[in-house]
Design a protein around this motif. Structure first.
Motif, PDB file in Angstrom:
ATOM      1  N   MET B   1     -28.134  18.573  62.592  1.00  0.00           N
ATOM      2  CA  MET B   1     -28.713  18.977  61.735  1.00  0.00           C
ATOM      3  C   MET B   1     -27.966  20.197  61.267  1.00  0.00           C
ATOM      4  O   MET B   1     -27.313  20.694  61.733  1.00  0.00           O
ATOM      5  CB  MET B   1     -30.162  19.432  61.973  1.00  0.00           C
ATOM      6  CG  MET B   1     -31.165  18.075  61.901  1.00  0.00           C
ATOM      7  SD  MET B   1     -31.776  17.576  60.451  1.00  0.00           S
ATOM      8  CE  MET B   1     -30.915  16.976  59.379  1.00  0.00           C
ATOM      9  N   ASP B   2     -28.177  20.562  59.792  1.00  0.00           N
ATOM     10  CA  ASP B   2     -27.604  21.587  59.333  1.00  0.00           C
ATOM     11  C   ASP B   2     -28.080  23.171  59.832  1.00  0.00           C
ATOM     12  O   ASP B   2     -29.239  23.158  60.638  1.00  0.00           O
ATOM     13  CB  ASP B   2     -27.762  21.647  57.707  1.00  0.00           C
ATOM     14  CG  ASP B   2     -26.542  21.803  57.105  1.00  0.00           C
ATOM     15  OD1 ASP B   2     -25.485  22.196  57.755  1.00  0.00           O
ATOM     16  OD2 ASP B   2     -26.462  21.897  55.823  1.00  0.00           O
ATOM     17  N   GLU B   7     -34.347  24.092  58.245  1.00  0.00           N
ATOM     18  CA  GLU B   7     -34.141  22.799  58.719  1.00  0.00           C
ATOM     19  C   GLU B   7     -34.077  22.671  60.123  1.00  0.00           C
ATOM     20  O   GLU B   7     -33.577  21.595  60.756  1.00  0.00           O
ATOM     21  CB  GLU B   7     -33.102  22.233  58.139  1.00  0.00           C
ATOM     22  CG  GLU B   7     -33.534  21.892  56.715  1.00  0.00           C
ATOM     23  CD  GLU B   7     -32.185  21.580  55.840  1.00  0.00           C
ATOM     24  OE1 GLU B   7     -32.354  20.810  54.794  1.00  0.00           O
ATOM     25  OE2 GLU B   7     -30.922  21.857  56.350  1.00  0.00           O
ATOM     26  N   ILE B  42     -38.363  10.287  46.014  1.00  0.00           N
ATOM     27  CA  ILE B  42     -37.314  10.137  46.974  1.00  0.00           C
ATOM     28  C   ILE B  42     -37.659   9.359  48.367  1.00  0.00           C
ATOM     29  O   ILE B  42     -37.032   9.232  49.308  1.00  0.00           O
ATOM     30  CB  ILE B  42     -36.509  11.350  47.697  1.00  0.00           C
ATOM     31  CG1 ILE B  42     -37.677  12.428  48.414  1.00  0.00           C
ATOM     32  CG2 ILE B  42     -36.085  12.279  46.279  1.00  0.00           C
ATOM     33  CD1 ILE B  42     -37.101  13.544  48.882  1.00  0.00           C
ATOM     34  N   GLY B  44     -41.031   9.108  49.581  1.00  0.00           N
ATOM     35  CA  GLY B  44     -41.979   9.458  50.549  1.00  0.00           C
ATOM     36  C   GLY B  44     -43.159   8.541  50.374  1.00  0.00           C
ATOM     37  O   GLY B  44     -43.640   7.842  49.428  1.00  0.00           O
ATOM     38  N   GLN B  67     -39.381  15.476  57.185  1.00  0.00           N
ATOM     39  CA  GLN B  67     -37.950  15.446  56.486  1.00  0.00           C
ATOM     40  C   GLN B  67     -37.907  15.511  55.198  1.00  0.00           C
ATOM     41  O   GLN B  67     -37.071  15.969  54.334  1.00  0.00           O
ATOM     42  CB  GLN B  67     -37.045  14.518  57.370  1.00  0.00           C
ATOM     43  CG  GLN B  67     -35.846  15.161  57.413  1.00  0.00           C
ATOM     44  CD  GLN B  67     -34.850  14.384  58.393  1.00  0.00           C
ATOM     45  OE1 GLN B  67     -35.200  13.048  58.677  1.00  0.00           O
ATOM     46  NE2 GLN B  67     -33.956  14.936  59.161  1.00  0.00           N
ATOM     47  N   LEU B  68     -38.440  14.236  54.629  1.00  0.00           N
ATOM     48  CA  LEU B  68     -38.699  13.926  53.068  1.00  0.00           C
ATOM     49  C   LEU B  68     -39.238  15.054  52.358  1.00  0.00           C
ATOM     50  O   LEU B  68     -38.564  15.493  51.241  1.00  0.00           O
ATOM     51  CB  LEU B  68     -39.243  12.603  52.836  1.00  0.00           C
ATOM     52  CG  LEU B  68     -38.269  11.482  53.151  1.00  0.00           C
ATOM     53  CD1 LEU B  68     -39.024  10.170  52.912  1.00  0.00           C
ATOM     54  CD2 LEU B  68     -37.068  11.705  52.152  1.00  0.00           C
ATOM     55  N   THR B  71     -36.761  17.799  52.244  1.00  0.00           N
ATOM     56  CA  THR B  71     -35.550  17.332  51.177  1.00  0.00           C
ATOM     57  C   THR B  71     -36.033  17.919  49.954  1.00  0.00           C
ATOM     58  O   THR B  71     -35.282  18.252  48.881  1.00  0.00           O
ATOM     59  CB  THR B  71     -35.116  16.029  51.614  1.00  0.00           C
ATOM     60  OG1 THR B  71     -34.823  15.705  52.664  1.00  0.00           O
ATOM     61  CG2 THR B  71     -34.174  15.536  50.524  1.00  0.00           C
ATOM     62  N   GLU B  75     -34.337  19.958  47.230  1.00  0.00           N
ATOM     63  CA  GLU B  75     -33.934  19.683  45.783  1.00  0.00           C
ATOM     64  C   GLU B  75     -34.585  20.336  44.679  1.00  0.00           C
ATOM     65  O   GLU B  75     -33.934  20.655  43.717  1.00  0.00           O
ATOM     66  CB  GLU B  75     -33.849  18.088  45.873  1.00  0.00           C
ATOM     67  CG  GLU B  75     -32.898  17.343  47.001  1.00  0.00           C
ATOM     68  CD  GLU B  75     -32.588  15.910  46.655  1.00  0.00           C
ATOM     69  OE1 GLU B  75     -33.233  15.431  45.664  1.00  0.00           O
ATOM     70  OE2 GLU B  75     -31.969  15.521  47.602  1.00  0.00           O
ATOM     71  N   SER B  78     -33.308  23.742  44.189  1.00  0.00           N
ATOM     72  CA  SER B  78     -31.844  23.914  43.898  1.00  0.00           C
ATOM     73  C   SER B  78     -31.682  23.555  42.478  1.00  0.00           C
ATOM     74  O   SER B  78     -30.980  24.016  41.738  1.00  0.00           O
ATOM     75  CB  SER B  78     -30.997  23.256  44.720  1.00  0.00           C
ATOM     76  OG  SER B  78     -30.867  21.722  44.559  1.00  0.00           O
ATOM     77  N   ASP B  79     -32.780  22.872  41.887  1.00  0.00           N
ATOM     78  CA  ASP B  79     -32.601  22.610  40.558  1.00  0.00           C
ATOM     79  C   ASP B  79     -33.122  23.662  39.700  1.00  0.00           C
ATOM     80  O   ASP B  79     -33.033  23.624  38.493  1.00  0.00           O
ATOM     81  CB  ASP B  79     -33.822  21.390  40.164  1.00  0.00           C
ATOM     82  CG  ASP B  79     -33.267  19.827  40.517  1.00  0.00           C
ATOM     83  OD1 ASP B  79     -31.909  20.122  40.595  1.00  0.00           O
ATOM     84  OD2 ASP B  79     -33.982  18.977  40.160  1.00  0.00           O
TER      85      ASP B  79
END
Lengths: 260, 87
Positions: B1-2, B7, B42, B44, B67-68, B71, B75, B78-79
């Motif tokens: 994982m990152d 995370e 996405i 879920g 995890q979703l 995510t 996301e 970041s938008d």
């Protein structure tokens, strides 16, 4: 649409006691709602009309509205540069009569900017402009958002008892229309988001199926592969899914059976 | 994982992952509606009530669903998409 240049503010006859005729005001608000104008345009017309309604007798009144959501101003409209400047000053200080009106949900009146003892920093800055008196009225929006109408008169003691009553009526009427406009916009937004979600889900489900077939793995494992690819490469999950599909089918556009 | 701190699900337990998600949601200025719609988009599977319970640390979600949620939070932020008033 109504022009917003301050020089074109038409002085209307003095408000007749507190019997300000709101018929044209109501009609215009209704028109804006029917035309489904966006919130910014709606607010712009609202402030222009409010300023026009309350100006008169040589008393020019500037009007600004600030809409706040989750503690942040999200939309601001002003009838002229004076109102804009004063609203900006106040938002930069984070305190002042209008923000106080918003927080306490009561009308705040500053009869004379130069003699006001509250909000000293703001008053000092405001005294450098043409403003003489300030009236701030909170709007009742049934918790969709919070908003305040800021009225600025160039004269000290520019708001008589009758003016305050008239401003209260206009604000209450405007608030109902603004509430509807916000509600409509909110529903439209939610609908667009849902449509986007359905389209995205189709692509992702398709990609999950492809990964399952290629790797002979479970749905969960396939999801895991896609999510890892997305977070490692810092690419959106949907974009990863579209790449997978594109790789197999050379087809970027996955139609979703979703009718408008 | 990152290596993003939120995370780090392998290093912390699932409770920490839930706490992280809860904190990110609270500071993120995203409405529950918006988050759920995106998370559903996405892939879920939890409903909005379950998601709300998860974010209030009252309910556990399957690891894949957690995890979703992560995510979706990433996301959406970041938008730069915050909840608009009307627009």
């Amino acid at each position: 649409m109504t022009e917003t240049q301050p020089s074109e503010q038409i002085p209307v006859p003095a408000p007749d006691e507190d019997h300000v005729d709101l018929t044209d005001f109501l009609e215009h608000l209704q028109e804006l709602l029917v035309e489904n104008t966006d919130i910014r345009e709606f607010l712009q017309d609202l402030v222009t009309m409010t300023a026009e309604k309350l100006s008169g007798n040589g008393n020019t009144i500037a009007c600004g509205v600030t809409v706040i959501r989750q503690k942040k101003p999200v939309a601001v409209a002003d009838s002229d540069p004076l109102a804009r400047k004063l609203d900006d000053i106040q938002n930069s200080f984070g305190d002042g009569p209008c923000l106080a009106a918003l927080r306490t949900r009561t009308i705040t009146h500053v009869p004379d900017v130069r003699e006001e003892a509250r909000w000293l920093d703001y008053m000092q800055a405001a005294a450098c402009t043409d403003v003489g008196s300030i009236l701030a009225l909170p709007m009742e929006l049934n918790s969709t958002a919070e908003a305040v109408v800021n009225l600025y008169s160039t004269r000290p003691h520019g708001f008589s008892h009758e003016d305050i009553a008239a401003a209260e009526r206009i604000t209450a009427t405007g608030a109902k229309a603004l509430y509807l406009a916000l509600k409509i916009a909110q529903l439209r937004d939610a609908r667009e988001n849902l449509a986007a979600a359905l389209a995205s889900r189709t692509a992702i489900d398709t990609a999950v199926g492809i990964v399952m077939a290629q790797n002979r793995c479970s749905r969960d494992a396939a999801f895991q592969i896609l999510v890892s690819a997305s977070s490692h490469r810092n690419i959106k999950l949907r974009a990863v899914a579209e790449n997978v599909i594109n790789h197999v089918a050379g087809d970027r556009n996955i139609p979703t059976a979703f009718e408008e | 994982m990152d290596t993003e701190p939120w995370e780090a699900s392998e290093y912390y337990g699932e409770f920490d992952q839930r706490l992280q998600a809860s904190c990110r949601f609270q500071i993120g200025n995203i409405s529950l509606d918006r988050l759920w719609t995106y998370y559903f988009g996405i892939g879920g599977n939890a409903d909005e009530l379950a998601l709300e319970a998860y974010l209030n640390e009252l309910l556990a979600l399957a690891p894949g669903q957690m995890q979703l949620v992560d995510t979706a939070l990433t996301e959406l932020s970041s938008d730069g998409r915050t909840e608009p008033a009307g627009q």
